[in-house]
Enzyme design. Sequence first.
Site, PDB file in Angstrom:
ATOM      1  N   SER A 102       0.302  -1.140  -0.165  1.00 56.74           N
ATOM      2  CA  SER A 102       0.102   0.067   0.040  1.00 56.74           C
ATOM      3  C   SER A 102       0.627   1.051  -0.489  1.00 56.74           C
ATOM      4  CB  SER A 102      -0.502   0.314   0.893  1.00 56.74           C
ATOM      5  OG  SER A 102      -1.975  -0.697   0.970  1.00 56.74           O
ATOM      6  N   PHE A 140      -3.095  11.230  -0.853  1.00 56.31           N
ATOM      7  CA  PHE A 140      -4.038  10.177  -1.944  1.00 56.31           C
ATOM      8  C   PHE A 140      -5.120  10.809  -1.101  1.00 56.31           C
ATOM      9  CE2 PHE A 140      -7.392   8.823  -5.515  1.00 56.31           C
ATOM     10  CZ  PHE A 140      -6.662   9.624  -6.626  1.00 56.31           C
ATOM     11  N   GLU A 374     -10.402   1.298  -2.397  1.00 55.74           N
ATOM     12  CA  GLU A 374     -10.221   1.197  -4.273  1.00 55.74           C
ATOM     13  C   GLU A 374     -11.254   0.388  -4.854  1.00 55.74           C
ATOM     14  OE1 GLU A 374      -7.687   2.975  -4.655  1.00 55.74           O
ATOM     15  OE2 GLU A 374      -5.906   2.316  -3.407  1.00 55.74           O
ATOM     16  N   PHE A 394     -25.942   0.991 -10.437  1.00 57.94           N
ATOM     17  CA  PHE A 394     -24.991   2.284  -9.511  1.00 57.94           C
ATOM     18  C   PHE A 394     -26.269   3.261  -9.097  1.00 57.94           C
ATOM     19  CE2 PHE A 394     -21.386   1.033 -11.617  1.00 57.94           C
ATOM     20  CZ  PHE A 394     -20.794   0.662 -10.678  1.00 57.94           C
TER      21      PHE A 394
END
Length: 395
Positions: A102, A140, A374, A394
Amino acid sequence: MTTSPPPPFDPRDPLGLDDLLGDEDRAVRETVRRWAQTRVAPNIAQWYESGELPEVRELARELGSIGALGMQLEGYGCAGASAVQYGLACLELEAADSGIRSLVSVQGSLAMYAVHRFGSEEQKQQWLPSMASGETIGCFGLTEPDHGSDPAGMRTRAKRDGSDWILTGRKMWITNGSVAGVAVVWARTEEGIRGFVVPTGSPGFSAPEIKHKWSLRASVTSELVLDDVRLPEDAVLPGVVGLRGPLSCLSHARYGIVWGSMGAARSCFEAALEYSTTREQFGRPIGGFQLTQAKLADMAVELHKGILLAHHLGSRMDAGRLRPEQISFGKLNNVREAIEICRTARTILGANGISLEYPVMRHATNLESVLTYEGTAEMHQLVLGKALTGLDAFR
């Protein structure tokens, strides 16, 4: 047609997948494997038990010295490795621990990739060389406390103030956050979602570390707090507007997970295989019992199918033909199967499977995080569902 006999069967490479690799691929793999076995393996149980990664800055510099940071990128001190070579590196790093992979993934596939692909030349020159060497650690900032799978709902905002930008908001579950020197933060603006390069020493920026984790314990995880952080005009990434920016970064990180999860699975499989030949019950090694052999066979099949899938996706990425839906295919399958391999390995080791003397439970708990970060398994199922049917489920 050759008449020479095939090579001997290798229990650790039953499909002969090494035949797919070139000399340079093997050299990259061995370099990363040697570093992980020398530097991480002797310490990881202690780091995991203590819930910290005390040498993270030193580790980052060492990873930079072997070319593992931003290794797929070209120029600016980056190695320019192939996608397959990057994948092999991820596999070896996660065979040591998911937290180490990671660290590398967030540094290279998220923070560095964002600057490399969407940044100005000045931003690239300022940040990428020191990030490639590990002197500067990056993070990030996309996920928020209330917005994970739906990043379009983010509340972090950036507004113009003269020629400056003012950033306000919070990001959550950010790997490397409290040790980073630079953060790539995504925020909503009047123009759409934009990325910002934020030096972590900026007034109003803080990154409190998240404690009390039972997964990814040998990894630095933080919250990012942006309290009216003032940035100059040139802090914005000029190359992209909208979610295409962060999602393309995530695709590269997910690709690394496709390989990395198989590293965790391999570590557990090898531990179970070795244990089965030395642990005796009822007067014989447990590896001699049919049920144990069935478990080992199923584990080997799924492990090496997963590595074969990862290699196929890497070859497509190197050819410029890899689609995001195919990355979802790989992450969904490989992480799910890796978790099952770890759980099966735990049953072979019995009570010893929960001990940090063996890697199995550590990998199993780490993979619970890998399953959801992720992109959760459900999100990747829906990505594939939409690709298969043409219908968006979705919303």
